[in-house]
Design a protein around this motif. Structure first.
Motif, short mmCIF file in Angstrom:
data_model
loop_
_atom_site.label_atom_id
_atom_site.label_comp_id
_atom_site.label_asym_id
_atom_site.label_seq_id
_atom_site.Cartn_x
_atom_site.Cartn_y
_atom_site.Cartn_z
N ILE A 212 12.54 11.74 -5.66
CA ILE A 212 11.60 12.09 -4.60
C ILE A 212 10.37 11.20 -4.66
N LEU A 213 9.88 10.99 -5.88
CA LEU A 213 8.69 10.17 -6.08
C LEU A 213 8.97 8.72 -5.72
N ARG A 214 10.11 8.19 -6.16
CA ARG A 214 10.45 6.80 -5.88
C ARG A 214 10.58 6.56 -4.37
N ARG A 215 11.25 7.48 -3.71
CA ARG A 215 11.44 7.34 -2.27
C ARG A 215 10.10 7.43 -1.54
N GLY A 216 9.25 8.37 -1.96
CA GLY A 216 7.94 8.52 -1.33
C GLY A 216 7.06 7.30 -1.52
N ILE A 217 7.07 6.73 -2.73
CA ILE A 217 6.27 5.54 -3.01
C ILE A 217 6.77 4.36 -2.18
N CYS A 218 8.10 4.19 -2.11
CA CYS A 218 8.67 3.10 -1.30
C CYS A 218 8.22 3.23 0.15
N ARG A 219 8.26 4.45 0.66
CA ARG A 219 7.88 4.66 2.07
C ARG A 219 6.42 4.33 2.30
N GLU A 220 5.56 4.77 1.41
CA GLU A 220 4.12 4.55 1.59
C GLU A 220 3.75 3.08 1.43
N LEU A 221 4.35 2.40 0.45
CA LEU A 221 4.06 0.98 0.27
C LEU A 221 4.58 0.16 1.44
N ALA A 222 5.70 0.61 2.02
CA ALA A 222 6.25 -0.10 3.19
C ALA A 222 5.35 0.05 4.40
N LYS A 223 4.60 1.16 4.47
CA LYS A 223 3.71 1.40 5.61
C LYS A 223 2.38 0.68 5.48
N CYS A 224 2.05 0.22 4.27
CA CYS A 224 0.77 -0.47 4.07
C CYS A 224 0.72 -1.74 4.91
N PRO A 225 -0.44 -2.08 5.48
CA PRO A 225 -0.54 -3.28 6.32
C PRO A 225 -0.32 -4.56 5.54
N ILE A 226 0.20 -5.58 6.23
CA ILE A 226 0.38 -6.89 5.62
C ILE A 226 -0.99 -7.54 5.42
N SER A 227 -1.26 -8.00 4.21
CA SER A 227 -2.56 -8.61 3.92
C SER A 227 -2.65 -10.00 4.54
N HIS A 228 -3.87 -10.47 4.66
CA HIS A 228 -4.12 -11.81 5.19
C HIS A 228 -4.81 -12.66 4.11
N ILE A 229 -4.72 -13.95 4.25
CA ILE A 229 -5.35 -14.84 3.28
C ILE A 229 -6.84 -14.58 3.23
N GLY A 230 -7.35 -14.33 2.03
CA GLY A 230 -8.78 -14.07 1.86
C GLY A 230 -9.14 -12.60 1.92
N SER A 231 -8.13 -11.72 2.18
CA SER A 231 -8.44 -10.30 2.31
C SER A 231 -8.38 -9.55 0.99
#
Length: 283
Positions: A212-231
């Motif tokens: 449950i924890l692994r699946r939840g972490i995967c889902r949340e990390l996948a939803k995080c925005p893509i970073s940009h150079i310098g961010s």
């Protein structure tokens, strides 16, 4: 019903007592002490986290609700909000990130991994309660990266390998993929749509918690925005690099983590169209 109200009132009083004690000793909480558990973080913060997290689980059990729920039970929401606020301050002292506006990010460069799977699961539940559907803010990415440190290493599953293999297949006809009129392009492993990793059905309670924890972490990390150079913030150990190269290196590492998180989430839910779009953006 009377017993439930009495216990709820006692939990509220205990939460207030812990809050006052923790605020009074907040400076001491952020310092390491000469205790056996100091390898997992400041002693007072650890005690507060263990006590409040177990109380949170007991409150959900008292109201016959799932401890993984993202909202406190009706009748315990004010107490729960206070509990999560104190938890956020304690977590900030241990892990260096804040979950609420009342708790400031810890400037200390030293942070710790969760001491156990249970501690990581309780941290996950706390984050999900604070950032529930009524909260428009996004949870800190570092919170889920911290939880991930407690998970046991597992071999990459067949679905993930198939998706990764197709995405990096240098022999596939890119033009045919781009102008394909069928649902899936030629050479795509369509079987992955029927082989999603269930994971949640594990019979052992500890294994089920991990999944449950692994699946939840995967889902949340996948939803995080893509970073940009310098961010991203500068990292230690890169003093010899030029500013431009250091920024590019942080961006590439962040993009790689994002790519892996999206593929991991797709192995659980391969029909998530949004994730496929994000995967193409990463490439």
């Amino acid at each position: 019903q009377h017993s439930k109200r009495t216990l709820t009132r006692k939990y509220c009083q205990l939460t207030q007592c812990i809050s006052l004690a923790f605020e009074f000793s907040e400076k001491a909480a952020s310092r390491d002490g000469c205790y056996p558990s100091s390898q997992h973080g400041p002693f007072l913060s650890l005690v507060a986290v263990r006590t409040l997290s177990n109380m949170a689980d007991e409150i959900f059990t008292l109201f016959s609700e799932d401890i993984w729920n993202e909202e406190w039970p009706y009748g315990a929401r004010e107490c729960g909000s206070t509990l999560d606020s104190v938890l956020s301050k304690a977590y900030s002292s241990i892990y260096g990130f804040s979950l609420t506006s009342q708790a400031q990010n810890n400037d200390s460069s030293k942070s710790y991994a969760p001491e156990s799977i249970m501690a990581a699961a309780q941290l996950f539940r706390s984050v999900k309660r604070v950032y529930n559907k009524h909260n428009r803010r996004s949870p800190p990415t570092k919170a889920f990266e911290t939880m991930e440190m407690a998970l046991p290493v597992v071999e990459e599953n067949a679905v993930s390998k198939a998706i990764r293999g197709y995405m990096f297949d240098a022999d596939k006809d890119v033009d045919a993929v781009r102008f394909s009129r069928v649902d899936t392009p030629t050479g795509f492993p369509e079987w992955v749509f029927n082989e999603a990793q269930s994971g949640i059905g594990a019979s052992d309670e500890d294994s089920s918690c991990v999944e449950i924890l692994r699946r939840g972490i995967c889902r949340e990390l996948a939803k995080c925005p893509i970073s940009h150079i310098g961010s991203d913030e500068p990292e230690e150990g890169n003093e010899g690099l030029s500013e431009e190269r250091e920024s590019t290196q942080r961006y590439e590492l962040s993009l790689g983590r994002k790519f892996r998180a999206v593929i991991d989430d797709l192995s659980y839910d391969p029909r998530n169209i949004e994730n496929w779009m994000v995967l193409s953006e990463c490439l």
